[in-house]
Design a protein around this motif. Structure first.
Motif, PDB file in Angstrom:
ATOM      1  N   ARG A 275      -7.903   8.442   3.386  1.00  0.00           N
ATOM      2  CA  ARG A 275      -7.724  10.078   1.821  1.00  0.00           C
ATOM      3  C   ARG A 275      -8.795  10.441   1.226  1.00  0.00           C
ATOM      4  O   ARG A 275      -7.885  11.281   1.293  1.00  0.00           O
TER       5      ARG A 275
ATOM      6  N   ARG B  37      -0.528  11.726  10.496  1.00  0.00           N
ATOM      7  CA  ARG B  37      -1.162  10.431  11.511  1.00  0.00           C
ATOM      8  C   ARG B  37      -1.891  11.341  12.795  1.00  0.00           C
ATOM      9  O   ARG B  37      -0.400  12.154  13.785  1.00  0.00           O
TER      10      ARG B  37
ATOM     11  N   TRP C 188      -8.777  -4.628   3.678  1.00  0.00           N
ATOM     12  CA  TRP C 188      -7.451  -4.429   3.485  1.00  0.00           C
ATOM     13  C   TRP C 188      -7.382  -5.630   2.081  1.00  0.00           C
ATOM     14  O   TRP C 188      -5.763  -5.103   1.984  1.00  0.00           O
TER      15      TRP C 188
ATOM     16  N   CYS D 211      -6.930   2.306   3.547  1.00  0.00           N
ATOM     17  CA  CYS D 211      -6.547   3.681   2.819  1.00  0.00           C
ATOM     18  C   CYS D 211      -6.451   4.308   1.883  1.00  0.00           C
ATOM     19  O   CYS D 211      -7.112   5.283   2.120  1.00  0.00           O
TER      20      CYS D 211
ATOM     21  N   CYS E 254       1.101  -1.261  -0.104  1.00  0.00           N
ATOM     22  CA  CYS E 254      -0.380  -0.356  -0.192  1.00  0.00           C
ATOM     23  C   CYS E 254       0.864   0.814  -0.071  1.00  0.00           C
ATOM     24  O   CYS E 254       1.983   1.131   0.479  1.00  0.00           O
TER      25      CYS E 254
ATOM     26  N   CYS F 153      -0.067   3.538   3.634  1.00  0.00           N
ATOM     27  CA  CYS F 153       0.640   3.431   5.279  1.00  0.00           C
ATOM     28  C   CYS F 153       1.900   2.539   4.952  1.00  0.00           C
ATOM     29  O   CYS F 153       2.773   1.841   6.267  1.00  0.00           O
TER      30      CYS F 153
ATOM     31  N   PRO G 150      -1.749  11.316   1.968  1.00  0.00           N
ATOM     32  CA  PRO G 150      -2.241  10.898   2.851  1.00  0.00           C
ATOM     33  C   PRO G 150      -2.177  11.779   4.373  1.00  0.00           C
ATOM     34  O   PRO G 150      -1.454  12.930   4.355  1.00  0.00           O
TER      35      PRO G 150
ATOM     36  N   HIS H  79       1.863  -1.319   4.542  1.00  0.00           N
ATOM     37  CA  HIS H  79       1.884  -2.343   4.505  1.00  0.00           C
ATOM     38  C   HIS H  79       1.974  -3.545   2.948  1.00  0.00           C
ATOM     39  O   HIS H  79       0.747  -2.800   2.525  1.00  0.00           O
TER      40      HIS H  79
END
Length: 95
Positions: free
Chosen positions: A79, A88, A46, A75, A25, A28, A85, A30
């Motif tokens: 966004r 955090r 996911w 995600c 991704c 993020c 993005p 991951h």
């Protein structure tokens, strides 16, 4: 009335090509579970979705491979149409 451009063959080709890259991704960082497909992918946070670095609502090209990115559905939705993005949020140390 014109149909949804995301249902066309060029968009499906771009999505298939991006999926084949197997990238993590881009939001993020991951890994994406590329085994989730079909109806299950529409419900899974996911699963893979095709995201656009330059949002379509802000002039991004729908079919440009340079604008295509791999993202989790979660995600991509979080966004929205921002060009970067979301930062955090951190909890304050002073309570």
């Amino acid at each position: 009335m014109a149909g949804n451009p995301r249902n066309g063959r060029p968009y499906r080709r771009l999505t298939t090509a991006q999926r084949a890259l197997g990238l993590p991704c881009w939001i993020c960082g991951h890994d994406i579970d590329y085994t989730i497909k079909g109806e299950e992918a529409k419900r899974s946070s996911w699963a893979f979705t095709l995201d656009h670095a330059q949002p379509l609502s802000l002039g991004g090209d729908l079919h440009d491979p340079a604008n295509a990115r791999s993202a989790h559905r979660r995600c991509n939705s979080a966004r929205g149409n921002r060009t970067a993005p979301r930062a955090r949020e951190r909890a304050s140390r002073c309570w």
